[in-house]
Structures are given as structure tokens and as C-alpha cells.
Write a protein that holds these residues in place. Structure first.
Motif, mmCIF file in Angstrom:
data_model
loop_
_atom_site.group_PDB
_atom_site.id
_atom_site.type_symbol
_atom_site.label_atom_id
_atom_site.label_comp_id
_atom_site.label_asym_id
_atom_site.label_seq_id
_atom_site.Cartn_x
_atom_site.Cartn_y
_atom_site.Cartn_z
ATOM 1 N N THR A 213 0.823 -1.215 0.000
ATOM 2 C CA THR A 213 0.000 0.000 0.000
ATOM 3 C C THR A 213 0.858 1.266 0.000
ATOM 4 O OG1 THR A 213 -0.135 -0.203 2.394
ATOM 5 C CG2 THR A 213 -2.010 -1.010 1.146
ATOM 6 N N ASP A 214 1.902 1.301 0.817
ATOM 7 C CA ASP A 214 2.677 2.541 0.954
ATOM 8 C C ASP A 214 3.808 2.673 -0.056
ATOM 9 O OD1 ASP A 214 1.046 2.845 3.086
ATOM 10 O OD2 ASP A 214 2.616 3.080 4.592
ATOM 11 N N PHE A 215 4.411 1.559 -0.458
ATOM 12 C CA PHE A 215 5.609 1.662 -1.291
ATOM 13 C C PHE A 215 5.400 1.140 -2.709
ATOM 14 C CE2 PHE A 215 8.067 1.074 2.954
ATOM 15 C CZ PHE A 215 7.783 2.386 3.302
ATOM 16 N N GLY A 216 4.170 0.742 -3.024
ATOM 17 C CA GLY A 216 3.872 0.295 -4.382
ATOM 18 C C GLY A 216 4.618 -0.969 -4.792
ATOM 19 N N ALA A 217 5.097 -1.755 -3.804
ATOM 20 C CA ALA A 217 5.806 -2.990 -4.150
ATOM 21 C C ALA A 217 4.789 -4.104 -4.367
ATOM 22 C CB ALA A 217 6.773 -3.379 -3.041
ATOM 23 N N ARG A 218 5.169 -5.117 -5.149
ATOM 24 C CA ARG A 218 4.293 -6.257 -5.383
ATOM 25 C C ARG A 218 4.988 -7.474 -4.800
ATOM 26 N NH1 ARG A 218 3.913 -9.925 -9.299
ATOM 27 N NH2 ARG A 218 5.680 -9.055 -10.431
ATOM 28 N N LEU A 219 4.235 -8.269 -4.028
ATOM 29 C CA LEU A 219 4.812 -9.504 -3.501
ATOM 30 C C LEU A 219 4.558 -10.613 -4.514
ATOM 31 C CD1 LEU A 219 3.855 -9.445 0.291
ATOM 32 C CD2 LEU A 219 5.607 -8.169 -0.949
ATOM 33 N N PRO A 220 5.607 -11.206 -5.064
ATOM 34 C CA PRO A 220 5.389 -12.278 -6.039
ATOM 35 C C PRO A 220 4.710 -13.487 -5.394
ATOM 36 C CG PRO A 220 7.752 -11.886 -5.705
ATOM 37 C CD PRO A 220 7.021 -10.928 -4.820
ATOM 38 N N GLN A 221 3.988 -14.248 -6.209
ATOM 39 C CA GLN A 221 3.185 -15.360 -5.684
ATOM 40 C C GLN A 221 3.981 -16.356 -4.835
ATOM 41 O OE1 GLN A 221 -0.145 -15.242 -5.711
ATOM 42 N NE2 GLN A 221 0.046 -16.954 -4.276
ATOM 43 N N PRO A 222 5.180 -16.759 -5.243
ATOM 44 C CA PRO A 222 5.914 -17.725 -4.399
ATOM 45 C C PRO A 222 6.180 -17.183 -2.989
ATOM 46 C CG PRO A 222 6.932 -17.541 -6.575
ATOM 47 C CD PRO A 222 5.885 -16.476 -6.507
ATOM 48 N N LEU A 223 6.450 -15.896 -2.875
ATOM 49 C CA LEU A 223 6.670 -15.302 -1.554
ATOM 50 C C LEU A 223 5.361 -15.271 -0.763
ATOM 51 C CD1 LEU A 223 8.229 -13.779 0.641
ATOM 52 C CD2 LEU A 223 7.922 -11.668 -0.686
ATOM 53 N N ARG A 224 4.285 -14.860 -1.441
ATOM 54 C CA ARG A 224 2.959 -14.856 -0.813
ATOM 55 C C ARG A 224 2.603 -16.215 -0.226
ATOM 56 N NH1 ARG A 224 -0.593 -11.039 -1.505
ATOM 57 N NH2 ARG A 224 0.105 -9.436 -2.929
ATOM 58 N N THR A 225 2.838 -17.239 -1.029
ATOM 59 C CA THR A 225 2.504 -18.597 -0.599
ATOM 60 C C THR A 225 3.297 -18.945 0.656
ATOM 61 O OG1 THR A 225 2.133 -19.139 -2.902
ATOM 62 C CG2 THR A 225 2.371 -21.000 -1.391
ATOM 63 N N ARG A 226 4.563 -18.628 0.655
ATOM 64 C CA ARG A 226 5.391 -18.950 1.820
ATOM 65 C C ARG A 226 4.930 -18.173 3.058
ATOM 66 N NH1 ARG A 226 11.373 -18.441 -0.716
ATOM 67 N NH2 ARG A 226 12.057 -18.601 1.460
ATOM 68 N N LEU A 227 4.562 -16.902 2.860
ATOM 69 C CA LEU A 227 4.103 -16.093 4.002
ATOM 70 C C LEU A 227 2.732 -16.562 4.491
ATOM 71 C CD1 LEU A 227 5.217 -12.509 2.863
ATOM 72 C CD2 LEU A 227 6.285 -13.925 4.630
ATOM 73 N N ASP A 228 1.871 -16.933 3.549
ATOM 74 C CA ASP A 228 0.525 -17.401 3.920
ATOM 75 C C ASP A 228 0.600 -18.609 4.845
ATOM 76 O OD1 ASP A 228 -0.868 -15.480 2.634
ATOM 77 O OD2 ASP A 228 -1.282 -16.644 0.817
ATOM 78 N N ARG A 229 1.542 -19.479 4.576
ATOM 79 C CA ARG A 229 1.663 -20.705 5.378
ATOM 80 C C ARG A 229 2.003 -20.414 6.833
ATOM 81 N NH1 ARG A 229 5.636 -23.269 1.740
ATOM 82 N NH2 ARG A 229 4.437 -23.836 -0.084
ATOM 83 N N VAL A 230 2.640 -19.275 7.105
ATOM 84 C CA VAL A 230 3.070 -18.961 8.482
ATOM 85 C C VAL A 230 2.351 -17.708 8.997
ATOM 86 C CG1 VAL A 230 5.314 -20.084 8.286
ATOM 87 C CG2 VAL A 230 5.062 -17.715 7.521
ATOM 88 N N TRP A 231 1.246 -17.367 8.348
ATOM 89 C CA TRP A 231 0.556 -16.092 8.614
ATOM 90 C C TRP A 231 0.228 -15.900 10.101
ATOM 91 C CZ3 TRP A 231 0.647 -12.119 5.495
ATOM 92 C CH2 TRP A 231 -0.223 -11.044 5.708
ATOM 93 N N ASP A 232 -0.100 -16.998 10.799
ATOM 94 C CA ASP A 232 -0.511 -16.892 12.202
ATOM 95 C C ASP A 232 0.595 -17.233 13.185
ATOM 96 O OD1 ASP A 232 -3.178 -16.077 11.709
ATOM 97 O OD2 ASP A 232 -3.556 -18.106 10.964
ATOM 98 N N ASP A 233 1.809 -17.304 12.710
ATOM 99 C CA ASP A 233 2.934 -17.660 13.574
ATOM 100 C C ASP A 233 4.042 -16.613 13.414
ATOM 101 O OD1 ASP A 233 5.210 -18.685 14.732
ATOM 102 O OD2 ASP A 233 4.940 -20.713 13.937
ATOM 103 N N PRO A 234 4.040 -15.578 14.281
ATOM 104 C CA PRO A 234 4.963 -14.455 14.103
ATOM 105 C C PRO A 234 6.439 -14.857 14.040
ATOM 106 C CG PRO A 234 3.364 -13.959 15.828
ATOM 107 C CD PRO A 234 3.139 -15.387 15.420
ATOM 108 N N VAL A 235 6.823 -15.884 14.793
ATOM 109 C CA VAL A 235 8.235 -16.284 14.808
ATOM 110 C C VAL A 235 8.617 -16.920 13.467
ATOM 111 C CG1 VAL A 235 9.946 -17.775 15.921
ATOM 112 C CG2 VAL A 235 8.287 -16.520 17.319
ATOM 113 N N ALA A 236 7.760 -17.827 13.005
ATOM 114 C CA ALA A 236 8.014 -18.474 11.706
ATOM 115 C C ALA A 236 7.914 -17.446 10.578
ATOM 116 C CB ALA A 236 7.023 -19.611 11.490
ATOM 117 N N PHE A 237 7.009 -16.490 10.717
ATOM 118 C CA PHE A 237 6.820 -15.445 9.708
ATOM 119 C C PHE A 237 8.118 -14.663 9.521
ATOM 120 C CE2 PHE A 237 5.512 -11.569 7.745
ATOM 121 C CZ PHE A 237 4.345 -11.858 7.040
ATOM 122 N N ARG A 238 8.693 -14.258 10.640
ATOM 123 C CA ARG A 238 9.945 -13.503 10.606
ATOM 124 C C ARG A 238 11.054 -14.319 9.929
ATOM 125 N NH1 ARG A 238 13.092 -9.538 13.234
ATOM 126 N NH2 ARG A 238 15.198 -10.342 13.490
ATOM 127 N N ALA A 239 11.101 -15.604 10.241
ATOM 128 C CA ALA A 239 12.142 -16.464 9.655
ATOM 129 C C ALA A 239 11.983 -16.549 8.131
ATOM 130 C CB ALA A 239 12.091 -17.850 10.286
#
Ligand SMILES: NC(=O)C1=CN([C@@H]2O[C@H](COP(=O)(O)OP(=O)(O)OC[C@H]3O[C@@H](n4cnc5c(N)ncnc54)[C@H](O)[C@@H]3O)[C@@H](O)[C@H]2O)C=CC1
Ligand SMILES: Nc1nc(=O)c2c([nH]1)NC[C@@H]1CN(c3ccc(C(=O)N[C@@H](CCC(=O)O)C(=O)O)cc3)CN21
Length: 284
Positions: A213-239
């Protein structure tokens, strides 16, 4: 023997707003000292702060504590020619020789000044008044959100380089192919100055939403998928965010990037985690 120069490594920090933030920043600066940065950039993103005190104060602290050259951000939109002249004199007396000349983000509640409508106007003014400063300008691998076309944006970047930038620093991005296209587009326009890649690791959900929203960057699908898998786990998300940043840096270096500029958000742990896994890639 390869004669290819290793890329530079540089970092961005911002003026702290509370004593606790300041203490954390000092720890981060001590960490940065061990990373041998080519330079550290110091932002001015908060108009509530006094530039001299916040940005120039921190520039001095970085010089003393990290012992490397400092690049200060200077924002065109809300700064007058008189103010810029005074700031340049201050920078000279502090021995700060590098400036990132930006228009800066527009605040809907604040009318911009008339002296420097675009970053190129500021860059031209500084070069004319004080040619010994080294100037950098911002580049947008995804195109600037306000630009009607990518073409228009590249033309404006070309103007900034013609005005006197000797380096381009990119906006954050997460798609290296987008960066490679941007580099090729720059080369096709005879923008031959080094292009330093701006890297902001995504370490929280809030950050993931914000960069789009702020920087106009696009998250590519492979990154999205990886982040989605850990969406509810802040420690794993950071990793996952750290892993991705390290992969991104490795790939950019393999493709011959001129430099990596890491947005630290003043967090020593982020610097430590990334540097531990990438140090061998950079010039010392
Ligand atoms: N990359 C970074 O480290 C930082 C970037 N920013 C960015 O600063 C941005 C604006 O700063 P800059 O890129 O330095 O500004 P800029 O003045 O180069 O560009 C801002 C916008 O105006 C357009 N533009 C530029 N020259 C023009 C001209 N002569 N005529 C018509 N339009 C023109 C550009 O295409 C772009 O859409 C903010 O939106 C924000 O994204 C802010 C802080 C840090
Ligand atoms: N449009 C734009 N404005 C900027 O100020 C800017 C860019 N782009 N791109 C490059 C860098 C990146 N910047 C950033 C990036 C992330 C945060 C951020 O996430 N800030 C947190 C607070 C961090 C903290 O205090 O620890 C926030 O929630 O605001 C801030 C500035 C500043 N710069």
C-alpha cells in the motif's frame, strides 16, 4: 581471475523518537560497525522532527559510532532554497559529503513549497551551488505510484541523473526479475550510474501489507505462498521474511548488482541475521 568489483553493502537508519528507541538504535550502530558499510544513510521521514537535530544529529552519531561515510536524505517538497543552503553549509562543517535527494512523500494536510517540485530540481540546485557533494536519487523498479507510465518515470529518472546523481537507490521490491528489467531499461536510456538495490525484509504481517500500500511494491506469488503458510505464527513469519531477503540478496549479487542497501528499521537483530548469512558477498 575475475576483475568484477564486489558489490557495496550499505544500510539505512532513521532518527529515533523515544529514549528507548535511541538506546536500540545505538546497539544497531554498534552492530553496523562490524559490517564495514560503504555508507549509512540517515532518513528524514518525519516532518514533526527538526532536521538539524534529528537527521544531522544522527549523522554525527553514525560518523562517530560506525566510522563510515554518511548519506543524509534531503526532501525537496517541504524545503525552501534558503533552508537547503543552510543545510548544505551544516553538512560541509560536519564533513557529510553524500546526499540522497528526494522529493519525499506528500502529506495530504500540508501544501508543498514552490522551490523544488521534483527531486531533480533539488539535485540540480545542490550541484550548481556545491558540486563537491555526491548525490543519489531514487529509482522505482515497479514504477512510481504517481507516474502514469513506466516510461514517464524512467524519463524522470534520466532527468535526475542528468541533474547530477552519481548513483540510483531503488525503492523496496521483492521481485528480482522486476529489478533486472529496471536495470535493462536504465541501460537502454544510458543511465549508467550504479543502481543500488533497496532491500526491506518483511518481518511482520503489518509490513507485508504496508509495502504494497505505501511503497507500491508487489509480492510475487511464491513469496505470498510462503508467508501465507506462516501467517498466524509471528516467529516463523519472521524467519520466512529473513530467508527471502537473503535469497533475494544472493540472487541480485549473482546477477551483478552494484550494491545492496538494507533498510534496517533500526533493528540490530535484523542486521545481524542478514549479515551473518551474506557477509562473504561484499567488499570490505
Ligand atoms: N527510496 C527511498 O529511499 C525513499 C523514497 N521516498 C519516495 O520519495 C518519493 C518521491 O521522491 P522522488 O522519487 O525523489 O521524487 P521525484 O520527484 O523524482 O518523483 C516523484 C514523482 O514525480 C514524477 N516526476 C519527477 N520529475 C518530474 C517532472 N519533471 N515532471 C513531472 N513529473 C515528474 C515522478 O515520475 C514520480 O511519479 C515518494 O513517493 C516516496 O516513494 C521517500 C523516502 C525515501
Ligand atoms: N514512499 C516511501 N517513503 C519512505 O519513507 C521510504 C520509502 N518509500 N522507501 C524506502 C524507505 C523505506 N522506509 C521505511 C520502511 C519501513 C518503515 C516501517 O515499517 N516503519 C515502522 C516502524 C519501524 C519501527 O519503529 O521499528 C512503522 O510501523 O511505521 C518505515 C520506513 C523509508 N523509505
Amino acid at each position: 581471475m575475475s576483475s568484477i568489483q564486489p558489490p557495496t553493502l550499505s544500510f539505512e537508519v532513521f532518527p529515533p523518537q523515544s529514549p528507548a528507541d535511541r538506546a536500540a538504535l545505538l546497539t544497531t550502530l554498534d552492530q553496523l560497525r562490524g559490517c564495514h558499510p560503504a555508507f549509512v544513510s540517515v532518513t528524514y521521514t518525519n516532518h514533526q522532527l527538526d532536521y538539524e537535530q534529528a537527521t544531522l544529529g544522527l549523522a554525527q552519531t553514525v560518523q562517530a559510532r560506525v566510522g563510515c561515510p554518511v548519506m543524509v536524505h534531503l526532501l525537496a517538497a517541504y524545503t525552501s532554497k534558503t533552508q537547503v543552503s543552510r543545510i548544505l553549509a551544516d553538512l560541509e562543517s560536519l564533513g557529510v559529503t553524500q546526499i540522497l535527494g528526494l522529493r519525499g512523500d506528500l502529506d495530504p494536510g500540508q501544501t508543498p513549497g514552490a522551490d523544488f517540485p521534483h527531486a531533480s530540481d533539488l539535485i540540480r540546485f545542490i550541484k550548481a551551488r556545491n558540486p563537491q557533494f555526491r548525490l543519489a536519487g531514487a529509482g522505482y523498479p515497479a514504477g512510481h505510484p504517481e507516474s502514469p507510465t513506466r516510461e514517464a518515470d524512467l524519463a524522470h529518472l534520466q532527468e535526475k541523473v542528468a541533474a547530477g546523481c552519481d548513483r540510483v537507490m531503488t525503492q523496496v521490491f521483492y521481485d528480482n526479475q522486476q529489478f533486472d528489467r529496471f536495470r535493462a531499461d536504465c541501460a537502454a536510456r544510458d543511465i549508467t550510474v550504479p543502481i543500488l538495490a533497496g532491500i526491506l525484509p518483511i518481518l511482520s504481517r503489518q509490513q507485508a501489507l504496508r509495502v504494497e500500500t505505501d511503497f507500491g511494491a508487489r509480492l510475487p506469488q511464491p513469496l505470498r505462498t510462503r508467508l501465507d503458510r506462516v501467517w498466524d505464527d509471528p516467529v516463523a513469519f519472521r524467519a520466512v521474511g529473513l530467508d527471502y531477503a537473503v535469497e533475494q540478496i544472493n540472487d541480485l549479487v549473482a546477477h551483478g548488482v552494484a550494491g545492496i542497501h538494507l533498510f534496517t528499521l533500526n533493528q540490530a537483530s535484523t542486521v545481524a541475521a542478514i549479515y551473518a548469512r551474506t557477509a562473504a558477498l561484499f567488499e570490505k
